[in-house]
Write a protein that holds these residues in place. Structure first.
Motif, short mmCIF file in Angstrom:
data_model
loop_
_atom_site.label_atom_id
_atom_site.label_comp_id
_atom_site.label_asym_id
_atom_site.label_seq_id
_atom_site.Cartn_x
_atom_site.Cartn_y
_atom_site.Cartn_z
N TYR B 75 0.62 -1.49 0.32
CA TYR B 75 -0.09 0.36 0.03
C TYR B 75 1.00 1.46 -0.06
O TYR B 75 2.12 1.02 1.12
CB TYR B 75 -1.00 0.21 1.22
CG TYR B 75 -1.99 -1.31 1.67
CD1 TYR B 75 -2.65 -1.32 0.23
CD2 TYR B 75 -2.30 -2.14 3.05
CE1 TYR B 75 -2.95 -2.60 0.31
CE2 TYR B 75 -2.93 -3.31 2.43
CZ TYR B 75 -3.64 -3.45 1.54
OH TYR B 75 -4.28 -4.47 1.15
N ARG B 76 0.25 2.25 -0.64
CA ARG B 76 1.09 3.33 -0.36
C ARG B 76 1.39 4.32 0.25
O ARG B 76 -0.13 4.29 1.02
CB ARG B 76 1.19 4.07 -2.06
CG ARG B 76 1.91 3.37 -3.52
CD ARG B 76 1.32 4.07 -4.76
NE ARG B 76 1.83 6.03 -3.97
CZ ARG B 76 0.44 6.55 -5.42
NH1 ARG B 76 -0.07 6.31 -5.75
NH2 ARG B 76 0.94 7.83 -5.05
N ASP B 77 2.06 4.78 0.90
CA ASP B 77 1.78 6.14 2.62
C ASP B 77 1.10 6.70 2.33
O ASP B 77 1.37 7.60 1.35
CB ASP B 77 3.55 6.70 2.19
CG ASP B 77 3.96 5.88 3.75
OD1 ASP B 77 3.27 5.12 4.10
OD2 ASP B 77 4.87 6.18 4.28
N GLY B 78 -0.34 7.01 3.20
CA GLY B 78 -0.69 7.90 3.36
C GLY B 78 -2.18 7.79 1.84
O GLY B 78 -3.19 9.25 1.98
N LYS B 79 -2.08 6.81 1.34
CA LYS B 79 -3.31 6.48 0.17
C LYS B 79 -4.67 5.66 0.80
O LYS B 79 -3.86 4.18 1.38
CB LYS B 79 -2.62 5.66 -0.78
CG LYS B 79 -1.57 6.88 -1.46
CD LYS B 79 -1.81 8.12 -2.54
CE LYS B 79 -0.85 9.04 -2.74
NZ LYS B 79 -1.30 10.45 -2.81
N PRO B 80 -5.86 5.81 0.04
CA PRO B 80 -6.38 4.66 0.36
C PRO B 80 -6.37 3.61 -0.30
O PRO B 80 -5.89 3.18 -0.75
CB PRO B 80 -7.87 5.61 0.43
CG PRO B 80 -7.25 6.80 -1.01
CD PRO B 80 -5.60 6.72 -0.73
N PHE B 81 -7.03 2.13 0.51
CA PHE B 81 -6.58 1.22 0.19
C PHE B 81 -8.21 -0.22 0.26
O PHE B 81 -8.10 -0.96 -0.78
CB PHE B 81 -5.67 0.19 0.73
CG PHE B 81 -5.37 -0.06 1.71
CD1 PHE B 81 -4.75 0.97 2.82
CD2 PHE B 81 -6.12 -1.27 2.19
CE1 PHE B 81 -4.53 1.02 3.95
CE2 PHE B 81 -6.34 -1.36 3.33
CZ PHE B 81 -5.18 -0.75 4.67
N ALA B 82 -9.08 0.98 0.82
CA ALA B 82 -10.11 -0.25 1.41
C ALA B 82 -11.45 0.97 2.01
O ALA B 82 -11.43 2.15 2.60
CB ALA B 82 -10.09 -1.20 2.37
N THR B 83 -12.45 0.67 1.72
CA THR B 83 -13.57 1.06 2.62
C THR B 83 -13.72 0.29 4.44
O THR B 83 -14.30 -0.88 3.38
CB THR B 83 -14.41 1.73 2.40
OG1 THR B 83 -15.09 0.40 1.39
CG2 THR B 83 -14.30 2.36 0.83
#
Lengths: 62, 231
Positions: B75-83
């Motif tokens: 996952y990219r730092d500070g980026k969203p990946f899920a809800t």
């Protein structure tokens, strides 16, 4: 302080009032945009993580 | 004359400080919520447009193959990946989960403890969130009860976790609560767990409140929302 500012604003009372209002809005904007976001992490309300660090900084992660 | 000046200046200072404090309270209680709602909506939009572009994986990896050799991209730092959705907190309760738990990340949504498991994987998917301010995502945290659903969508799969026990109160240094087999949770062997952390007391920071859940069901997004989210 405020009296000094008022005396140094140009124009008549109406013009001064409008300038003063603009000054107040500018100060509030600067506070909300820059000062408060800077000051807010210094308060403890943002500590929601378990991180083993001292309680000073808000959640620096694991 | 000069006494008058001193008194006047002093009272003006007091008024100024008072006004500053009132403004700060407004900022803290109200404006952070406006900012967070806006940011969270933006993050969810980002996710949905990303998911719309990417092909949906035909099937979620079967539970036995979670440690497959082809490791997914980090996952990219500070980026969203899920809800995340927690029906106990309200049917419309939806927040993005972002990678890492830094201050700025938690201002936009929930933060995933870097280094803990991904949703659905063996280990502990640990997530932190604000209880108060910044949209109050975990305001109702103490209302969580065993059996409550915590639903996570990573773009390909709906993961439904079940809360295992009532929220557990601990100290901020107790990092073992986000271990792969969290201490204090009652879980004793490896499994697919989820940990939520927030602050305790509500407006303080002396303690943390922890909730644990275990994976109950998965469902490919192509099959629609899980029954827990049906309204």
């Amino acid at each position: 302080m405020y009296g000094w500012i008022w005396r140094h604003l140009p124009g008549n009372a109406w013009v001064r009032s409008i300038i003063a209002l603009a000054l107040i809005l500018a100060v509030v904007y600067a506070l909300f945009q820059y000062v408060f976001p800077w000051a807010e992490p210094l308060l403890p309300f943002g500590d929601v993580t378990v991180d083993g660090a001292s309680a000073g900084g808000a959640g620096a992660g694991q | 004359m000069s006494v008058r000046l001193v008194v006047r200046t002093f009272s003006e200072l007091c008024i100024t400080v008072g006004a500053l404090i009132v403004l700060f309270v407004v900022y803290f209680l109200f404006w952070t919520g406006v900012k967070a709602a806006d940011a969270a909506e933006g993050e969810i939009d980002t996710l949905q447009s990303r998911w719309a572009r990417e092909p949906v994986a035909p099937a979620p990896p079967p539970p036995s193959a979670s440690t497959e050799p082809s490791a997914p991209a980090p996952y990219r730092d500070g980026k969203p990946f899920a809800t995340m959705h927690i029906p106990r907190f309200g049917s419309g309760w939806e927040w993005p989960v972002l990678e890492n738990t830094e201050v700025r990340t938690l201002q936009k949504g929930l933060g995933h403890y870097s280094g803990t498991a991904r949703p659905g994987d063996t280990g502990n998917f640990a997530v932190a969130g604000h209880r108060r301010t910044y949209g109050d995502p975990f305001k109702d945290f103490p209302k969580l009860r065993p059996g409550d659903a915590v639903v996570v969508n990573d773009g390909t799969t709906w993961f439904t976790y079940r809360i295992a026990k009532r929220p557990y109160r601990t100290v901020p240094t107790d990092t073992a609560v986000v271990d792969p087999v969290p201490r204090g949770s009652g879980f004793e062997s490896d499994g697919r767990y989820l940990t939520l952390t927030t602050c305790e007391p509500e407006w303080g920071s002396s303690h943390r409140l922890i909730a644990w859940a275990h994976l109950d069901a998965t469902r490919p997004v192509s099959e629609g929302k899980p029954p827990e989210l049906a309204d």
